[in-house]
Design a protein around this motif. Sequence first.
Motif, PDB file in Angstrom:
ATOM      1  N   ARG A 118       0.841  -1.206   0.000  1.00  0.00           N
ATOM      2  CA  ARG A 118       0.000   0.000   0.000  1.00  0.00           C
ATOM      3  C   ARG A 118       0.868   1.246   0.000  1.00  0.00           C
ATOM      4  NH1 ARG A 118      -4.744  -0.498   4.421  1.00  0.00           N
ATOM      5  NH2 ARG A 118      -5.245   1.526   3.518  1.00  0.00           N
ATOM      6  N   ASP A 119       1.973   1.203   0.734  1.00  0.00           N
ATOM      7  CA  ASP A 119       2.875   2.349   0.776  1.00  0.00           C
ATOM      8  C   ASP A 119       3.531   2.592  -0.587  1.00  0.00           C
ATOM      9  OD1 ASP A 119       4.480   4.385   2.342  1.00  0.00           O
ATOM     10  OD2 ASP A 119       6.114   3.091   1.647  1.00  0.00           O
ATOM     11  N   GLY A 122      -0.071   2.391  -3.390  1.00  0.00           N
ATOM     12  CA  GLY A 122      -1.352   2.985  -3.090  1.00  0.00           C
ATOM     13  C   GLY A 122      -2.469   1.954  -3.098  1.00  0.00           C
TER      14      GLY A 122
END
Length: 294
Positions: A118-119, A122
């Motif tokens: 996710r980092d 996204g």
Amino acid sequence: MEIFGIPLQAFLGQLLLGLVNGSFYAILSLGLAVIFGLLGIVNFAHGALYMMGAYVAWLGLEKFGMNYWLALVVSPLVVGALGLVVERTLLKQLYKIDPIYGLLLTFGLSLIAEGVFRDQFGVSGQQYPVPELLQGATNLGFMILPNYRGWVVVASLIVCFGTWFLIERTRLGSYLRAGTENPALVQAFGVNVPLMVMLTYAFGAGLAAIAGVLAAPVIQITPLMGSNLIIVVFAVVVIGGMGSILGSILTGLVLGLIEGLTKVFYPEASNIVVFVIMAIVLIIRPAGLFGKER
């Protein structure tokens, strides 16, 4: 022509969608069954491995121009190699103790993997194109069959039943089963049991990666794609019987079809029908449909 008041084409289309979903359930639950049946580890990181398999395919295409067919080979190898590292550094410490520790560890690993992806990428989904060879659709007369969805079903069946044959009908499979039952005796015959255990986890991780590559052109690739599916897959494994290879395959396919039919006749229940079936099976047969009573 209609079936129970539903146009035949719509009915068969939902059946096909259910079979495609069932193919993913089968191949993912197969990997879980292999790892639990042979190692005794409840691998909650399986959804994250599935997600990584899809991302390896997508990154390979974006960064190196790697096509879909090569991704079907490279992605399981990459994710399987990661599985080797996880098994040797973390999981091997847990084989002799309560399985709950393995579940908690792999659950934590899945959260870490999701957070990292996710980092980096996204939460918006990435698109992976359908390979040129499988684009388009085939007119079967009674319905239009998208070529890629047909390929997913065929590929999943080949992988699933090939794995079942390897484990249940070959000498290597007998060594694997014996090594988990009595490792000291098997090692006395010159078999490297730790190596077999390590490769078994890597193989289970590779199965999850294959499912991820197969899913990439069908759904959006996101860091949460594994967590959205893994609960259903665990329910499939429980219904089939924890550790049952054939049970996981057959149950995954059948439940996919049942889910598809439920979307036709009672859409509101389609998201819970698998869990309702799981509850009924556990009441009647706690070991699952194909599991062994202890």
